[in-house]
Design a protein around this motif. Sequence first.
Motif, PDB file in Angstrom:
ATOM      1  N   LEU A 241       0.833  -1.206   0.000  1.00 37.43           N
ATOM      2  CA  LEU A 241       0.000   0.000   0.000  1.00 37.43           C
ATOM      3  C   LEU A 241       0.866   1.253   0.000  1.00 37.43           C
ATOM      4  O   LEU A 241       0.571   2.229  -0.696  1.00 37.43           O
ATOM      5  CB  LEU A 241      -0.939   0.002   1.210  1.00 37.43           C
ATOM      6  CG  LEU A 241      -2.180  -0.880   1.062  1.00 37.43           C
ATOM      7  CD1 LEU A 241      -2.957  -0.946   2.370  1.00 37.43           C
ATOM      8  CD2 LEU A 241      -3.090  -0.361  -0.053  1.00 37.43           C
TER       9      LEU A 241
ATOM     10  N   LYS B 268      -2.219   1.925  -8.531  1.00 36.32           N
ATOM     11  CA  LYS B 268      -3.125   1.677  -7.403  1.00 36.32           C
ATOM     12  C   LYS B 268      -4.573   1.555  -7.876  1.00 36.32           C
ATOM     13  O   LYS B 268      -5.408   1.026  -7.164  1.00 36.32           O
ATOM     14  CB  LYS B 268      -3.014   2.794  -6.377  1.00 36.32           C
ATOM     15  CG  LYS B 268      -3.460   4.161  -6.860  1.00 36.32           C
ATOM     16  CD  LYS B 268      -3.179   5.217  -5.797  1.00 36.32           C
ATOM     17  CE  LYS B 268      -3.274   6.611  -6.404  1.00 36.32           C
ATOM     18  NZ  LYS B 268      -2.772   7.642  -5.515  1.00 36.32           N
TER      19      LYS B 268
ATOM     20  N   MET C 130      -5.519  -0.174 -10.533  1.00 35.68           N
ATOM     21  CA  MET C 130      -5.729  -1.413 -11.293  1.00 35.68           C
ATOM     22  C   MET C 130      -6.678  -2.355 -10.572  1.00 35.68           C
ATOM     23  O   MET C 130      -6.582  -2.560  -9.370  1.00 35.68           O
ATOM     24  CB  MET C 130      -4.395  -2.110 -11.522  1.00 35.68           C
ATOM     25  CG  MET C 130      -3.631  -1.523 -12.665  1.00 35.68           C
ATOM     26  SD  MET C 130      -2.510  -2.773 -13.305  1.00 35.68           S
ATOM     27  CE  MET C 130      -1.800  -1.853 -14.647  1.00 35.68           C
ATOM     28  N   MET C 131      -7.587  -2.945 -11.364  1.00 33.41           N
ATOM     29  CA  MET C 131      -8.609  -3.797 -10.762  1.00 33.41           C
ATOM     30  C   MET C 131      -8.540  -5.235 -11.242  1.00 33.41           C
ATOM     31  O   MET C 131      -9.336  -6.056 -10.816  1.00 33.41           O
ATOM     32  CB  MET C 131     -10.000  -3.258 -11.105  1.00 33.41           C
ATOM     33  CG  MET C 131     -10.288  -1.874 -10.585  1.00 33.41           C
ATOM     34  SD  MET C 131     -12.006  -1.449 -10.838  1.00 33.41           S
ATOM     35  CE  MET C 131     -12.057   0.186 -10.128  1.00 33.41           C
TER      36      MET C 131
ATOM     37  N   ARG D  86      -5.546  -7.255 -11.764  1.00 32.30           N
ATOM     38  CA  ARG D  86      -4.316  -8.019 -11.598  1.00 32.30           C
ATOM     39  C   ARG D  86      -3.980  -8.097 -10.127  1.00 32.30           C
ATOM     40  O   ARG D  86      -3.977  -7.077  -9.452  1.00 32.30           O
ATOM     41  CB  ARG D  86      -3.187  -7.282 -12.325  1.00 32.30           C
ATOM     42  CG  ARG D  86      -2.417  -8.165 -13.279  1.00 32.30           C
ATOM     43  CD  ARG D  86      -1.340  -7.368 -13.950  1.00 32.30           C
ATOM     44  NE  ARG D  86      -0.050  -7.929 -13.597  1.00 32.30           N
ATOM     45  CZ  ARG D  86       1.098  -7.307 -13.799  1.00 32.30           C
ATOM     46  NH1 ARG D  86       1.122  -6.104 -14.312  1.00 32.30           N
ATOM     47  NH2 ARG D  86       2.218  -7.890 -13.471  1.00 32.30           N
TER      48      ARG D  86
ATOM     49  N   VAL E 126      -2.137  -8.052  -6.640  1.00 28.05           N
ATOM     50  CA  VAL E 126      -0.989  -7.283  -6.165  1.00 28.05           C
ATOM     51  C   VAL E 126       0.281  -8.132  -6.238  1.00 28.05           C
ATOM     52  O   VAL E 126       1.344  -7.656  -6.625  1.00 28.05           O
ATOM     53  CB  VAL E 126      -1.209  -6.834  -4.707  1.00 28.05           C
ATOM     54  CG1 VAL E 126      -0.004  -6.085  -4.192  1.00 28.05           C
ATOM     55  CG2 VAL E 126      -2.451  -5.960  -4.614  1.00 28.05           C
TER      56      VAL E 126
ATOM     57  N   LEU F 193     -10.485 -11.522  -8.827  1.00 23.13           N
ATOM     58  CA  LEU F 193      -9.384 -10.685  -9.316  1.00 23.13           C
ATOM     59  C   LEU F 193      -9.454  -9.296  -8.696  1.00 23.13           C
ATOM     60  O   LEU F 193      -8.445  -8.741  -8.272  1.00 23.13           O
ATOM     61  CB  LEU F 193      -9.482 -10.541 -10.834  1.00 23.13           C
ATOM     62  CG  LEU F 193      -8.725 -11.537 -11.674  1.00 23.13           C
ATOM     63  CD1 LEU F 193      -8.895 -11.194 -13.146  1.00 23.13           C
ATOM     64  CD2 LEU F 193      -7.245 -11.510 -11.293  1.00 23.13           C
ATOM     65  N   LEU F 194     -10.665  -8.769  -8.645  1.00 22.37           N
ATOM     66  CA  LEU F 194     -10.859  -7.404  -8.145  1.00 22.37           C
ATOM     67  C   LEU F 194     -10.351  -7.266  -6.709  1.00 22.37           C
ATOM     68  O   LEU F 194      -9.639  -6.324  -6.386  1.00 22.37           O
ATOM     69  CB  LEU F 194     -12.336  -7.030  -8.226  1.00 22.37           C
ATOM     70  CG  LEU F 194     -12.682  -5.638  -7.700  1.00 22.37           C
ATOM     71  CD1 LEU F 194     -12.275  -4.586  -8.711  1.00 22.37           C
ATOM     72  CD2 LEU F 194     -14.168  -5.517  -7.395  1.00 22.37           C
TER      73      LEU F 194
ATOM     74  N   ALA G 209      -8.244  -9.075  -5.125  1.00 23.17           N
ATOM     75  CA  ALA G 209      -6.811  -9.326  -4.957  1.00 23.17           C
ATOM     76  C   ALA G 209      -5.976  -8.215  -5.586  1.00 23.17           C
ATOM     77  O   ALA G 209      -4.768  -8.142  -5.375  1.00 23.17           O
ATOM     78  CB  ALA G 209      -6.432 -10.667  -5.580  1.00 23.17           C
ATOM     79  N   SER G 210      -6.610  -7.353  -6.353  1.00 27.04           N
ATOM     80  CA  SER G 210      -5.891  -6.312  -7.099  1.00 27.04           C
ATOM     81  C   SER G 210      -5.491  -5.161  -6.179  1.00 27.04           C
ATOM     82  O   SER G 210      -5.957  -5.076  -5.045  1.00 27.04           O
ATOM     83  CB  SER G 210      -6.799  -5.761  -8.204  1.00 27.04           C
ATOM     84  OG  SER G 210      -7.807  -4.953  -7.615  1.00 27.04           O
ATOM     85  N   PRO G 211      -4.635  -4.266  -6.670  1.00 24.79           N
ATOM     86  CA  PRO G 211      -4.308  -3.079  -5.872  1.00 24.79           C
ATOM     87  C   PRO G 211      -5.567  -2.336  -5.417  1.00 24.79           C
ATOM     88  O   PRO G 211      -5.631  -1.878  -4.281  1.00 24.79           O
ATOM     89  CB  PRO G 211      -3.495  -2.220  -6.846  1.00 24.79           C
ATOM     90  CG  PRO G 211      -2.832  -3.196  -7.741  1.00 24.79           C
ATOM     91  CD  PRO G 211      -3.829  -4.316  -7.918  1.00 24.79           C
ATOM     92  N   PHE G 212      -6.562  -2.264  -6.296  1.00 24.20           N
ATOM     93  CA  PHE G 212      -7.792  -1.565  -5.922  1.00 24.20           C
ATOM     94  C   PHE G 212      -8.460  -2.222  -4.716  1.00 24.20           C
ATOM     95  O   PHE G 212      -8.891  -1.548  -3.779  1.00 24.20           O
ATOM     96  CB  PHE G 212      -8.755  -1.530  -7.109  1.00 24.20           C
ATOM     97  CG  PHE G 212     -10.020  -0.778  -6.822  1.00 24.20           C
ATOM     98  CD1 PHE G 212     -10.027   0.600  -6.777  1.00 24.20           C
ATOM     99  CD2 PHE G 212     -11.203  -1.464  -6.578  1.00 24.20           C
ATOM    100  CE1 PHE G 212     -11.192   1.295  -6.499  1.00 24.20           C
ATOM    101  CE2 PHE G 212     -12.371  -0.778  -6.305  1.00 24.20           C
ATOM    102  CZ  PHE G 212     -12.360   0.608  -6.261  1.00 24.20           C
TER     103      PHE G 212
ATOM    104  N   LEU H 232      -7.049  -4.114  -2.434  1.00 26.59           N
ATOM    105  CA  LEU H 232      -6.198  -3.913  -1.251  1.00 26.59           C
ATOM    106  C   LEU H 232      -6.401  -2.507  -0.688  1.00 26.59           C
ATOM    107  O   LEU H 232      -6.438  -2.305   0.526  1.00 26.59           O
ATOM    108  CB  LEU H 232      -4.732  -4.156  -1.627  1.00 26.59           C
ATOM    109  CG  LEU H 232      -3.721  -4.009  -0.492  1.00 26.59           C
ATOM    110  CD1 LEU H 232      -4.029  -4.961   0.651  1.00 26.59           C
ATOM    111  CD2 LEU H 232      -2.302  -4.234  -1.000  1.00 26.59           C
ATOM    112  N   THR H 233      -6.539  -1.547  -1.608  1.00 30.22           N
ATOM    113  CA  THR H 233      -6.768  -0.170  -1.194  1.00 30.22           C
ATOM    114  C   THR H 233      -8.005  -0.063  -0.301  1.00 30.22           C
ATOM    115  O   THR H 233      -7.997   0.632   0.712  1.00 30.22           O
ATOM    116  CB  THR H 233      -6.970   0.700  -2.451  1.00 30.22           C
ATOM    117  OG1 THR H 233      -5.774   0.662  -3.214  1.00 30.22           O
ATOM    118  CG2 THR H 233      -7.283   2.122  -2.085  1.00 30.22           C
TER     119      THR H 233
END
Lengths: 250, 315
Positions: free
Chosen positions: A105, A114, A116-117, A119, A121, B174-175, B177-180, B182-183
Amino acid sequence: MTTPAAAIEVSGLTKEFGGLRAVDRVSLSVAPGERRVLIGPNGAGKTTLFHCITGTLRPSAGRVSLFGREVTRLPEHRRTALGMGRTFQISNVFADLSLFENLALAILGTDRRKWMMHRPVAAFDDVCRRAREGLELVGLAHRERTVVRLLSYGERRQLELALALSSGPRVLFLDEPCAGLSPSERQRISRMIGALPRAITVLMIEHDMDVALGLADRVTVLHRGRVILEGTPGEVQANPEVREVYFGHV
Amino acid sequence: MRNALRVPLALAALAVAVLLPVAAGPFWTGLLTQMYVFGLLALSVDLLLGHAGLFSLCHASFFAVSAYTTAILQVRHAVPTALAAPAGLLAGTLLGLVFGFAVRTRGVYFILITIAFGYVVWGVAHRWSSFTGGDNGVTNVPFPDVGAVRVESHTEYYYLVLAVVLLCALGYRLLVASPFGLTLRGIRASETRMRSLGYHSGLHLYAAFVVSAALASLAGVLYVYYNRFVNPVAASFPISVEAALMAIIGGTGTIVGPFIGSMIILWLRNWVSSFFELYASVMGLVFIAAVLWAPQGVVGLVGRLRARLAGAGSG
Ligand SMILES: Nc1ncnc2c1ncn2[C@@H]1O[C@H](COP(=O)(O)OP(=O)(O)OP(=O)(O)O)[C@@H](O)[C@H]1O
Ligand SMILES: [Mg+2]
């Protein structure tokens, strides 16, 4: 020819809470690469001053610039994008996430990815690598998968620092990074701060005079919201007013 | 062991899902279709609840607006499914863009404002009868027919819903697990820290709200073709509450959880209401029991049991 812009330039900064002036017309200028330590008794307004510079709080009056660019009205996340990074006096880490996720983070905060939806992390190799490096720096690499809630107080303080460093700041604000640590942890952290490259400007609040005076190029003394003295560590130590205010009755 | 079991379990569940209509007959096929649809609605609620930490109580609105839009276009204006279904999805999502402003508030204020939003939509469905059909709603919705995919029976529709829901679950995986994704969990854990790390937290929550509304709208479209009609009940407060309860009872922050919750609640409702009128009270008691004894839902309960078994095995 103009002189190069200060890393941080604060002028006439005031913050009022109701009737209380926590920060009272503070002005200071920190040169690029400088190590500036802020000292002052409890309640002097040090943390509030940090909050106003980094954008956590809106000042009641005054201006803040970062490398010559006025940021007084910018929201906190924009200031971070421009190069500010900070730690909190009371550890502010993501307790129910793993250490890796905490670092990810921090790394992604100043990165477009940040958003991206599609892929995971874990599929970003550079993020994984930088997360591991960040944890290695504070000696927590072996606990990458651990949930932060299980960390000791001292380990959280170190994670706090790793988070601030991982966002790649140009100006770093450290709010009592060593508070509450054991002597050996304290030593480790202050050595780490001392070893930071001069490309990073550091402002640090510190109560421990040994740590403070060992690291500082210049020291600013705050008392009741005001700057009462600014000078080299030697000057500050020798000043009778500071001895009076800071060390109580000596 | 956890991962070794996962794939065979998923395959077994898939095989059961595919074979069930053959073995179980039309009643169970219908009920299962409904379980998938409401599971999807619960999953949409859980994107906010289980990841971002926002308790939305207006998801029936997106569900109903998309259902009404699709139904009205298809029934009254003879618009083909290929247009009516995407239009429903779009209408619900657009409403999400508007209601998304609720993310300017947090905690109990967020809950209250979403409840208020939900009542506005329910009121429109209920009172604007010239457009919505009032209490009768819109009836005689046909099976979907998209040229290549032409559904002619409840069994066929079951398979269509199963396929759509599986695709959604994969995308959702996928959503989160993605950066989004996690955010969102970062914002739930500490919004102040997220801001200082460079995140515009409000914008991320807004985006999550819209994605969640889109998912709820998709559930609404699937619902109206299953149900063959839509009335103000679809927009009512209890639907929003039930969707959240499904996520909580099944296990928030997971993907199977909302579906398990949906199955438990719909099965209970079916079973209890066959012999007991106060079915709603029974649901209330079930919810209280879940909060007291299984706050992590069924998924959490299973995890705890397994940990205990593993402990007993090694100890
Ligand atoms: N959010 C707030 N609302 C009202 N008063 C506040 C708030 N934050 C700080 N204060 C007050 O402002 C003054 C300065 O507080 P601040 O935390 O900045 O001091 P400090 O120098 O960091 O002290 P310490 O060394 O104890 O951390 C104190 O009197 C404090 O009580
Ligand atoms: Mg302080």
